[in-house]
Enzyme design. Structure first.
Site, PDB file in Angstrom:
ATOM      1  CB  ILE A  50       8.839  47.810  18.179  1.00 51.54           C
ATOM      2  CG1 ILE A  50       7.243  48.959  18.640  1.00 51.54           C
ATOM      3  CG2 ILE A  50       8.706  47.378  17.123  1.00 51.54           C
ATOM      4  CD1 ILE A  50       7.622  50.146  18.566  1.00 51.54           C
TER       5      ILE A  50
ATOM      6  CG  HIS B 269      -3.755  47.344  16.299  1.00 53.78           C
ATOM      7  ND1 HIS B 269      -2.524  48.108  17.389  1.00 53.78           N
ATOM      8  CD2 HIS B 269      -4.254  48.021  15.997  1.00 53.78           C
ATOM      9  CE1 HIS B 269      -2.943  49.050  17.616  1.00 53.78           C
ATOM     10  NE2 HIS B 269      -4.353  48.970  16.481  1.00 53.78           N
TER      11      HIS B 269
ATOM     12  CG  ASP C  88      -0.604  47.904  14.989  1.00 58.28           C
ATOM     13  OD1 ASP C  88       0.244  47.231  16.757  1.00 58.28           O
ATOM     14  OD2 ASP C  88       0.194  49.700  16.111  1.00 58.28           O
TER      15      ASP C  88
END
Ligand code: GRF
Length: 227
Positions: A102, A119, A155
Site C-alpha cells: 500500500i 486494479h 483502490d
C-alpha cells in the site's frame, strides 16, 4: 551522468513499481517500443528480489532498483526511499503495476496526482486482494479492470479508464483472471498515453479526459441476448 534513462528530451519519464510477473510492465514497454506511448521508463522499482518482472526489465535494458520492504521499519520510511529514487530518476508519472504494498501519503505527497494503479475489477466493486476470485465467487456476470489515480484510500482514487469482460456461468477464477489481464494490457498503456498527452484532469473525484470519443451505446451483456 545519471544512471537512469537520458532526460535530455521532453518525453514523459515514468517509474514503474511492480512485485510480480510483470505482464503489465511488458505491455507498457511494448507500447512504448511500438510508438503507441510517448514516454520512457526511467526505472523499475521492485520489492521482491525473486520477482519475474526483474528479468523482463533487464531484458529490455531498463534500470532496475530492488528495495526490500522488510528492510525498513515503517511503511513511511520505505515509501520515502522509493520516492527518493523516483525523484532522482526525475519521473513525471509513477505507475503501479502489480505492486503489492500500500502506498502511503509519504510518497503521494511527493507525486501529487502523479501516481496511477491498475486494479483487476470494476471499481468500486471488489477492492483489495484477489479481486478476480472475489468476482468469480460472488457470481457476477460482468467483471473487468480499472485504471485509477491513487489516493490515500486503497483502490479508491479517481477512475481514468475501465474495461469489462463477460463471465461465463461457473467460470473458474483463473480463467476470469486471464481474460481481465488481456484487457489490462490494452487499457494501461492507453492510460499512460492519455497522461503523457496531458489529457487527464481531476475534478472532484472524477477524471475528465480531454478530447475523448463518445462511448457510443455498445454494451457488454452477459448472458448475451438471443439473436
Ligand atoms: C494485475 O492483475 C493487476 O491488475 C494487479 O496485479 C496484477 C499484476 O500482474 N494489480 P502483472 O505482474 O502485471 O502480470
Amino acid at each position: 551522468m545519471s544512471k537512469y534513462e537520458d532526460n535530455s528530451n521532453s518525453r514523459l519519464r515514468i517509474g514503474i513499481l511492480a512485485s510480480g510477473t510483470g505482464s503489465n510492465f511488458d505491455a507498457i514497454a511494448e507500447a512504448i517500443d511500438s510508438g503507441r506511448v510517448d514516454a520512457d521508463i526511467s526505472v523499475l522499482l521492485c520489492n521482491r528480489p525473486e520477482a519475474k518482472v526483474l528479468d523482463k526489465a533487464k531484458a529490455r535494458g531498463v534500470c532496475v532498483e530492488i528495495l526490500r520492504h522488510g528492510d525498513f521499519d515503517t511503511r513511511e520510511s520505505f515509501d520515502a526511499a522509493l520516492a527518493d529514487i523516483l525523484d532522482h530518476a526525475e519521473v513525471g508519472l509513477v505507475v503501479l503495476a502489480g505492486f503489492d504494498r500500500i502506498i502511503s501519503a509519504t510518497l503521494l505527497r511527493r507525486f501529487p496526482n502523479r501516481v496511477i494503479n491498475i486494479h483487476p475489477a470494476l471499481l468500486p466493486a471488489f477492492k483489495g486482494t484477489d479481486a478476480q476470485g472475489q468476482a468469480a465467487a460472488y457470481g457476477v456476470a460482468i467483471a473487468g479492470a480499472t485504471v485509477h489515480f491513487v489516493d490515500e484510500d486503497v483502490d479508491h482514487g479517481a477512475i481514468i479508464i475501465q474495461a469489462a469482460v463477460p463471465v461465463a456461468p461457473g467460470e473458474a477464477a483463473n480463467s476470469v483472471r486471464q481474460r481481465i489481464l488481456a484487457q489490462e494490457h490494452r487499457i494501461y498503456p492507453y492510460a499512460v498515453q492519455l497522461f503523457a498527452e496531458g489529457r487527464l484532469s481531476i475534478v472532484g473525484r472524477k477524471v475528465i479526459v480531454k478530447g475523448r470519443k463518445s462511448p457510443g451505446d455498445e454494451a457488454v451483456i452477459s448472458p448475451p441476448l438471443p439473436d
